[in-house]
Write a protein that holds these residues in place. Sequence first.
Motif, PDB file in Angstrom:
ATOM      1  N   PRO A  49     -10.045  -3.218 -10.316  1.00  0.00           N
ATOM      2  CA  PRO A  49      -9.875  -2.381  -9.012  1.00  0.00           C
ATOM      3  C   PRO A  49      -8.920  -0.588  -9.267  1.00  0.00           C
ATOM      4  O   PRO A  49      -8.588  -0.339 -10.528  1.00  0.00           O
ATOM      5  N   GLY A  50      -8.872   0.371  -8.270  1.00  0.00           N
ATOM      6  CA  GLY A  50      -8.446   1.587  -8.776  1.00  0.00           C
ATOM      7  C   GLY A  50      -6.961   1.097  -9.258  1.00  0.00           C
ATOM      8  O   GLY A  50      -6.044   2.476  -9.778  1.00  0.00           O
ATOM      9  N   HIS A  51      -6.002   0.128  -8.814  1.00  0.00           N
ATOM     10  CA  HIS A  51      -4.648  -0.063  -9.122  1.00  0.00           C
ATOM     11  C   HIS A  51      -4.567  -0.899  -9.471  1.00  0.00           C
ATOM     12  O   HIS A  51      -5.219  -2.147  -8.802  1.00  0.00           O
ATOM     13  N   GLY A  52      -3.799  -1.130 -10.377  1.00  0.00           N
ATOM     14  CA  GLY A  52      -2.776  -2.917 -10.887  1.00  0.00           C
ATOM     15  C   GLY A  52      -3.882  -3.532 -11.897  1.00  0.00           C
ATOM     16  O   GLY A  52      -4.512  -3.152 -12.051  1.00  0.00           O
ATOM     17  N   ASP A  53      -3.287  -4.901 -10.974  1.00  0.00           N
ATOM     18  CA  ASP A  53      -4.465  -6.107 -12.128  1.00  0.00           C
ATOM     19  C   ASP A  53      -5.330  -6.301 -11.570  1.00  0.00           C
ATOM     20  O   ASP A  53      -6.638  -5.566 -10.355  1.00  0.00           O
ATOM     21  N   ASP A  54      -6.194  -7.076 -12.108  1.00  0.00           N
ATOM     22  CA  ASP A  54      -7.984  -7.557 -12.038  1.00  0.00           C
ATOM     23  C   ASP A  54      -7.671  -8.575 -11.349  1.00  0.00           C
ATOM     24  O   ASP A  54      -7.148  -9.551 -11.454  1.00  0.00           O
ATOM     25  N   THR A  55      -8.626  -9.008 -11.033  1.00  0.00           N
ATOM     26  CA  THR A  55      -8.895  -9.926 -10.000  1.00  0.00           C
ATOM     27  C   THR A  55     -10.392 -10.877 -10.103  1.00  0.00           C
ATOM     28  O   THR A  55     -10.873 -10.138 -10.710  1.00  0.00           O
ATOM     29  N   THR A  56     -10.995 -11.379  -9.091  1.00  0.00           N
ATOM     30  CA  THR A  56     -12.466 -12.173  -9.403  1.00  0.00           C
ATOM     31  C   THR A  56     -13.101 -12.376  -7.345  1.00  0.00           C
ATOM     32  O   THR A  56     -11.771 -12.384  -6.934  1.00  0.00           O
ATOM     33  N   LEU A  57     -13.772 -12.479  -7.032  1.00  0.00           N
ATOM     34  CA  LEU A  57     -14.359 -12.947  -5.677  1.00  0.00           C
ATOM     35  C   LEU A  57     -14.138 -14.206  -6.078  1.00  0.00           C
ATOM     36  O   LEU A  57     -13.622 -14.772  -4.054  1.00  0.00           O
ATOM     37  N   ALA A  58     -14.158 -15.226  -6.688  1.00  0.00           N
ATOM     38  CA  ALA A  58     -13.755 -16.381  -6.848  1.00  0.00           C
ATOM     39  C   ALA A  58     -12.510 -16.543  -6.387  1.00  0.00           C
ATOM     40  O   ALA A  58     -11.843 -17.344  -5.146  1.00  0.00           O
ATOM     41  N   ALA A  59     -10.851 -16.142  -6.514  1.00  0.00           N
ATOM     42  CA  ALA A  59      -9.910 -16.043  -6.430  1.00  0.00           C
ATOM     43  C   ALA A  59      -9.498 -15.252  -4.815  1.00  0.00           C
ATOM     44  O   ALA A  59      -9.097 -15.977  -4.093  1.00  0.00           O
ATOM     45  N   GLU A  60     -10.114 -14.860  -4.722  1.00  0.00           N
ATOM     46  CA  GLU A  60      -9.536 -13.824  -3.213  1.00  0.00           C
ATOM     47  C   GLU A  60     -10.704 -14.344  -1.731  1.00  0.00           C
ATOM     48  O   GLU A  60     -10.111 -14.157  -0.545  1.00  0.00           O
ATOM     49  N   ARG A  61     -12.128 -14.965  -2.325  1.00  0.00           N
ATOM     50  CA  ARG A  61     -12.842 -15.128  -1.036  1.00  0.00           C
ATOM     51  C   ARG A  61     -12.161 -16.369  -0.277  1.00  0.00           C
ATOM     52  O   ARG A  61     -12.556 -16.354   0.923  1.00  0.00           O
ATOM     53  N   PRO A  62     -11.126 -17.528  -0.632  1.00  0.00           N
ATOM     54  CA  PRO A  62     -10.554 -17.697   0.587  1.00  0.00           C
ATOM     55  C   PRO A  62     -10.012 -17.785   1.390  1.00  0.00           C
ATOM     56  O   PRO A  62      -9.437 -18.275   2.000  1.00  0.00           O
ATOM     57  N   HIS A  63      -9.309 -16.518   1.008  1.00  0.00           N
ATOM     58  CA  HIS A  63      -8.392 -16.062   2.117  1.00  0.00           C
ATOM     59  C   HIS A  63      -9.162 -14.881   2.871  1.00  0.00           C
ATOM     60  O   HIS A  63      -8.556 -14.014   3.161  1.00  0.00           O
ATOM     61  N   LEU A  64     -10.657 -14.483   2.540  1.00  0.00           N
ATOM     62  CA  LEU A  64     -10.698 -13.724   3.235  1.00  0.00           C
ATOM     63  C   LEU A  64     -10.664 -14.058   4.893  1.00  0.00           C
ATOM     64  O   LEU A  64     -10.111 -12.415   5.976  1.00  0.00           O
ATOM     65  N   GLN A  65     -10.866 -14.577   5.537  1.00  0.00           N
ATOM     66  CA  GLN A  65      -9.846 -14.461   7.222  1.00  0.00           C
ATOM     67  C   GLN A  65      -9.439 -14.947   7.143  1.00  0.00           C
ATOM     68  O   GLN A  65      -8.606 -13.825   8.722  1.00  0.00           O
ATOM     69  N   GLU A  66      -7.746 -14.333   6.097  1.00  0.00           N
ATOM     70  CA  GLU A  66      -6.607 -14.556   6.655  1.00  0.00           C
ATOM     71  C   GLU A  66      -6.128 -12.758   6.910  1.00  0.00           C
ATOM     72  O   GLU A  66      -5.723 -12.799   7.069  1.00  0.00           O
ATOM     73  N   TRP A  67      -7.083 -12.753   5.969  1.00  0.00           N
ATOM     74  CA  TRP A  67      -7.142 -10.955   5.538  1.00  0.00           C
ATOM     75  C   TRP A  67      -8.123 -10.430   7.407  1.00  0.00           C
ATOM     76  O   TRP A  67      -7.104  -9.431   7.568  1.00  0.00           O
ATOM     77  N   ARG A  68      -9.005 -10.857   8.117  1.00  0.00           N
ATOM     78  CA  ARG A  68      -9.320 -10.268   9.226  1.00  0.00           C
ATOM     79  C   ARG A  68      -8.040 -10.897  10.051  1.00  0.00           C
ATOM     80  O   ARG A  68      -8.320  -9.934  10.862  1.00  0.00           O
ATOM     81  N   ASP A  69      -7.505 -12.163  10.400  1.00  0.00           N
ATOM     82  CA  ASP A  69      -6.911 -12.330  11.038  1.00  0.00           C
ATOM     83  C   ASP A  69      -5.748 -11.503  11.114  1.00  0.00           C
ATOM     84  O   ASP A  69      -4.943 -11.070  12.274  1.00  0.00           O
ATOM     85  N   ARG A  70      -5.182 -10.715  10.035  1.00  0.00           N
ATOM     86  CA  ARG A  70      -3.980 -10.211  10.104  1.00  0.00           C
ATOM     87  C   ARG A  70      -4.520  -8.182   9.989  1.00  0.00           C
ATOM     88  O   ARG A  70      -3.200  -7.607  10.264  1.00  0.00           O
ATOM     89  N   GLY A  71      -5.648  -7.845   9.781  1.00  0.00           N
ATOM     90  CA  GLY A  71      -5.858  -6.858  10.274  1.00  0.00           C
ATOM     91  C   GLY A  71      -5.581  -5.922   8.637  1.00  0.00           C
ATOM     92  O   GLY A  71      -5.781  -4.457   9.948  1.00  0.00           O
ATOM     93  N   TRP A  72      -5.363  -6.444   7.687  1.00  0.00           N
ATOM     94  CA  TRP A  72      -5.264  -5.057   6.727  1.00  0.00           C
ATOM     95  C   TRP A  72      -5.168  -5.879   5.601  1.00  0.00           C
ATOM     96  O   TRP A  72      -5.582  -7.122   5.661  1.00  0.00           O
TER      97      TRP A  72
END
Length: 219
Positions: free
Chosen positions: A196-219
């Motif tokens: 990413p443009g700032h901070g630590d790296d990640t993987t799509l595998a680590a972030e994928r389970p949280h997609l709906q959470e992001w949609r629900d919170r709106g950010w």
Amino acid sequence: MTYDGRVTPGGSWAVRELLEATIYKLAVSEMSNNVYLVEDRVTHDALLIDAADDWPAIEAMIEDSRARVRTILTTHRHWDHVRALQEAVEATGAHTAAGADDAAAMPVRTDLLLAHGDQLTVGGLTLDVIALRGHTPGSVAVALASADGTQLFTGDSLFPGGVGATNHYDYQSFPSLIADVSDRVFDVYDDAWVYPGHGDDTTLAAERPHLQEWRDRGW
């Protein structure tokens, strides 16, 4: 040393060795912007991603790598990602690249106006261009296919824990950004290492389970 993607402003850069490429990661500025150098291991031609600030530190990384910077990609128009861009262009003579809808806001002329589905070629490396509209209209990510897995440079559009900010400017849009990140990143790549443009790296595998959470919170 094992690469973990953790760098801090004022500190040294991290180096990741892949089969086809070497990736250098440096943090600069009070905003801890990440600067990346992607070097073809055969030709030593390289892509510099986001000449954000502190040209002397970026130059030291390039000199240590002994790579030849052929292209400088700016992932988006925001001021904190372009403060060393003019110096980088003057010092390297490299071509510049940015999303077409952000190019007019850049401090230097953009040579390559990028659109979704384009490709950037540096030496023997080919990176796919992914337009991710929402943080800025012309934000782009690039994906490098590697035998070590896809390497995805996302600018400020995708981070550990969510997508980029969409509440500071009139042109920003969370619905647009979450749709593009979902459709053009998560639906296309089963997994990828995310720089990413700032901070630590990640993987799509680590972030994928949280997609709906992001949609629900709106950010």
